[in-house]
Design an enzyme around this catalytic site. Sequence first.
Site, mmCIF file in Angstrom:
data_model
loop_
_atom_site.group_PDB
_atom_site.id
_atom_site.type_symbol
_atom_site.label_atom_id
_atom_site.label_comp_id
_atom_site.label_asym_id
_atom_site.label_seq_id
_atom_site.Cartn_x
_atom_site.Cartn_y
_atom_site.Cartn_z
ATOM 1 C CG HIS A 138 38.483 42.381 48.957
ATOM 2 N ND1 HIS A 138 39.539 43.111 48.460
ATOM 3 C CD2 HIS A 138 37.473 43.266 49.148
ATOM 4 C CE1 HIS A 138 39.176 44.379 48.340
ATOM 5 N NE2 HIS A 138 37.930 44.503 48.764
ATOM 6 C CD GLN A 172 30.752 52.991 47.338
ATOM 7 O OE1 GLN A 172 29.915 52.131 47.074
ATOM 8 N NE2 GLN A 172 31.719 52.779 48.212
ATOM 9 C CB SER A 207 42.951 49.913 51.846
ATOM 10 O OG SER A 207 42.347 50.814 50.941
ATOM 11 C CB SER A 208 41.443 48.583 46.643
ATOM 12 O OG SER A 208 40.700 47.447 46.997
ATOM 13 N N GLY A 246 36.263 45.429 43.759
ATOM 14 C CA GLY A 246 37.376 44.858 43.006
ATOM 15 C C GLY A 246 38.733 45.278 43.529
#
Length: 279
Positions: A36, A60, A184-185, A30
Amino acid sequence: MKVTRTVSDYEKWFQNKSAEASVGFVPTMGFLHRGHISLIEASKAENDFTVCSIFVNPIQFNNPEDLKNYPRNEVADLEMLEKAGCDVVFIPPYKEVYPKPVTISFAFPGLDDVMEGEHRPGHFNGVAVVVSRLFEIIRPNLAYFGKKDYQQWMIIDNMTHLKFPGITIKGMPIVREEDGLAMSSRNARLSKEEREIAPLLYEVLKRSRDLLVDFSPAEVCNHCKKMINNSGMLRTEYFTIADAHTLVPIEKITANQKPVAFVAAWLGNVRLIDNLELF
Ligand code: PAF
């Protein structure tokens, strides 16, 4: 766009589609960005249906703070996916993914004990477990992963060859901001000042390519670490030049070699990774 939250909801959709229709899968945690969406677009171009999962996988995360601070925004994610033409979203709660305690574990000797594997113990096992579980649920023909997580892509490709020979893994190019910062989030957690310095990582990766003409890989790595640390804000965790297929650090550049430069660095309390194929 169909939103499914349980395995049985997803299964209903899967059983209703024609058996020949291919499914492309984009697993995510998300807080989606253009990186994405590029995976969704690649999947749409190659498959009859595209499925995206949104699941922040606790097993993770080797750092509980990172898990706690991981950015989330389901409403914005769904809007982006709808706009991109995604067909199905799978947003399961923990119990749907892990109905029983996780007992399975994976090892990828050589691939999971260097770089990210060395600095984030247990991380790749958690990734392999969740991707394998998601593959069992989603049953895709193709699955798409960004090469920003290069090592992750290689490990998943390895796991898929062994466990899911019918699934093809696609490693897709890194998508960058205009100033070169890999999307990157976690970038959302950078302060304004940190965000300004963050593109230095890509600048140094590019510089490593030029330096390799005159210096050994070890010398280049040392030099690059210094350039990053001299910023005064970034702290390098590793800078490695390794083989694109084995991830073994390269001692001497020879013809036919495929070197990739990999970096991980802390900026405040955000850990950034990036890489550049130097061949
Ligand atoms: O790259 C990610 O976002 C995650 O590691 C993945 C592949 C979705 C597994 O949780």
